[in-house]
Design an enzyme around this catalytic site. Structure first.
Site, PDB file in Angstrom:
ATOM      1  N   GLU A 151       3.222   1.471   1.554  1.00  0.00           N
ATOM      2  CA  GLU A 151       2.928   0.300   2.397  1.00  0.00           C
ATOM      3  C   GLU A 151       2.478  -0.843   1.510  1.00  0.00           C
ATOM      4  O   GLU A 151       1.702  -0.634   0.574  1.00  0.00           O
ATOM      5  CB  GLU A 151       1.780   0.561   3.394  1.00  0.00           C
ATOM      6  N   GLU A 162      -3.456   7.675   4.459  1.00  0.00           N
ATOM      7  CA  GLU A 162      -4.775   7.047   4.312  1.00  0.00           C
ATOM      8  C   GLU A 162      -5.897   7.876   4.921  1.00  0.00           C
ATOM      9  O   GLU A 162      -6.565   7.440   5.882  1.00  0.00           O
ATOM     10  CB  GLU A 162      -4.765   5.641   4.942  1.00  0.00           C
TER      11      GLU A 162
HETATM   12  O1  IFM Z   1      -1.532  -1.168  10.076  1.00  0.00           O
HETATM   13  C1  IFM Z   1      -2.130  -0.483   9.035  1.00  0.00           C
HETATM   14  C2  IFM Z   1      -1.500   0.876   8.840  1.00  0.00           C
HETATM   15  O2  IFM Z   1      -1.572   1.652   9.994  1.00  0.00           O
HETATM   16  C3  IFM Z   1      -2.189   1.643   7.739  1.00  0.00           C
HETATM   17  N1  IFM Z   1      -2.266   0.853   6.534  1.00  0.00           N
HETATM   18  C4  IFM Z   1      -2.772  -0.487   6.657  1.00  0.00           C
HETATM   19  C5  IFM Z   1      -2.016  -1.237   7.729  1.00  0.00           C
HETATM   20  C6  IFM Z   1      -2.533  -2.692   7.846  1.00  0.00           C
HETATM   21  O3  IFM Z   1      -3.888  -2.701   8.144  1.00  0.00           O
END
Ligand code: IFM
Length: 444
Positions: A351, A163
């Site tokens: 994720e 990200e």
């Molecule tokens: O916790 C975060 C993670 O570190 C990166 N992606 C989003 C998740 C939830 O906000």
């Protein structure tokens, strides 16, 4: 009933600063998040990652939890300040921690999927100019090279950056993530250096014939919708799409930055000469897969007061504990758009998950039906997308453990395992039990 093939990868994910704790152990020095979270008012309740889930000391217990889920893979990140605690100084003890972790995962039949950068830049690098400085690319490459040399034999897949939008724009423009700056020009330079360091790390990896594992990058993507059909709202949505999605997708897959966004940013950025000859070729170096973190859609409206002319609009969708729209249908649309406009690479959902205010019952159960439902709807969407031929090859549930949720501290629980932070005891939530059933049956 939807089914998954035997080679589809089910996993769960975490990141170093969010779970490890032990910030002074094994030769580690501070990261930008240690320093940022110490500053009053930056993180909810003054929370820090100093102890977090104490995973550094409890990783064997955590591997047992991963095993009990029956997943194929575990995604974790490496803390750069454990590997290079000072400029140019390699710390074998830090590397040994990750080597042991990866080896034990392999012994358990769980494939380690490793992210090099999940936002914990060493403080020494920040003090030398951080990601704003072009030399950050070299510092990152030294670190990446060492990780490849020492861990490639025990890692199954590599992610360069997690990200980069958050690291760049939340960290250097919106000021809500470390290091807390609010300067658009810095943020855009940072995004360029993050992307360049990704591309150069991919080139470095691929130029060595001894390395053959898949390597890629993970972006957080959000399908954007205008709050109304007005010209203003359409423009705002287009800008927001450029701000979060296209600013990263275009360079990676098309080798150029979106011109409309360069124009918009040029109000505050007088020169783009930090983009040097050859940079875009490196940034678009071909990867083996594309990682997507998906949480929610975004509903956007026009705002004349906002410098980039957008702001979030009220939506009537059901929400997670973060206030984010639960939007599996829009997730489907996002994947179709990516396939149409950007890439044929295999996709991994690196994720996906949800925070909800969980309650630990006296008998140790956590009845997190909201999270279970969220998870099931997204897993079902993946199965259906694959029926359409979208080639999604893996799904990583965020997160294995409740953990340090950045500016929200320990207030937001994303885990499928409940962590009692006063005792460090772990309890499988109902969502974890349901995930284990899905993984075992490979159907939903
Ligand atoms: O916790 C975060 C993670 O570190 C990166 N992606 C989003 C998740 C939830 O906000």
């Amino acid at each position: 009933m939807k089914t998954f093939t035997e080679d589809f990868i089910f996993g769960t994910a975490t990141s170093s600063y969010q779970i490890e704790g032990a910030v002074n152990a094994g030769g580690r020095t501070p990261s930008i998040w240690d320093e940022f979270s110490k500053q009053p008012g930056k993180v909810w309740n003054g929370d820090t990652g100093e102890i977090a889930c104490d995973h550094y000391h409890r990783f064997e217990e955590d591997i047992e939890i991963i095993k009990s889920l029956g997943v194929d893979s575990y995604r974790f990140s490496i803390a750069w300040p454990r590997i290079f605690p000072r400029a140019g100084e390699y710390n074998p003890e830090g590397m040994e921690f990750y080597r042991t972790l990866a080896k034990k995962l392999n012994e358990a039949g769980i494939r380690p999927f490793v992210t090099l950068y999940h936002w914990d830049m060493p403080q020494w690098a920040y003090e030398k100019g951080g990601w704003v400085h072009r030399d950050s690319v070299t510092w990152f490459l030294d670190y990446a090279k060492k990780c490849f040399e020492e861990l490639d034999d025990v890692v199954s897949m590599w992610i360069t950056h997690n990200e980069p939008w958050c690291a760049a724009l939340l960290g250097y423009y919106e000021g809500v993530h470390a290091p807390g700056h609010t300067d658009l020009e810095e943020a855009v330079k940072v995004s360029h250096h993050l992307l360049l360091s990704h591309g150069k790390a991919v080139e470095l990896y691929k130029n060595e014939t001894k390395y053959e594992k898949p390597i890629g990058i993970t972006l957080n993507l959000t399908p954007v919708y205008p709050a109304s059909a007005s010209a203003n709202d359409e423009l705002a949505a287009h800008n927001y799409d450029g701000y979060v999605n296209r600013w990263f997708l275009d360079p990676i897959f098309k080798g150029s930055y979106p011109k409309d966004m360069m124009n918009l940013y040029s109000k505050e950025i007088r020169s783009f000469e930090f983009i040097e000859a050859g940079d875009m070729e490196s940034i678009s170096a071909s990867c083996d897969f594309f990682g997507i973190n998906f949480y929610n859609r975004s509903l956007i409206q026009y705002s004349a007061e906002s410098p980039l002319l957008f702001e979030p609009a009220e939506s009537d969708y059901p929400k997670t504990g973060m206030g984010w729209d639960i939007s599996p249908n829009e997730f489907r649309e996002l994947i179709r758009t990516l396939r149409r406009d950007f890439t044929d690479l295999p996709i991994y959902i690196t994720e996906n998950g949800a925070a909800f205010p969980d309650v630990l019952e006296d008998d140790g159960t956590v009845r997190d039906s909201g999270r279970k439902d969220y998870m099931e709807r997204h897993i079902r969407a993946i199965a259906e997308l694959n029926e359409e031929g979208m080639n999604i090859q893996g799904y990583y549930l965020w997160s294995l453990l409740d953990n340090f949720e950045w500016a929200f501290g320990y207030d937001k629980r994303f885990g499928i395992t409940y962590v009692d932070f006063s005792t460090q005891r772990r309890y499988l939530k109902d969502s974890a039990k349901r995930y284990a059933e899905i993984v075992k049956a490979r159907k939903i």
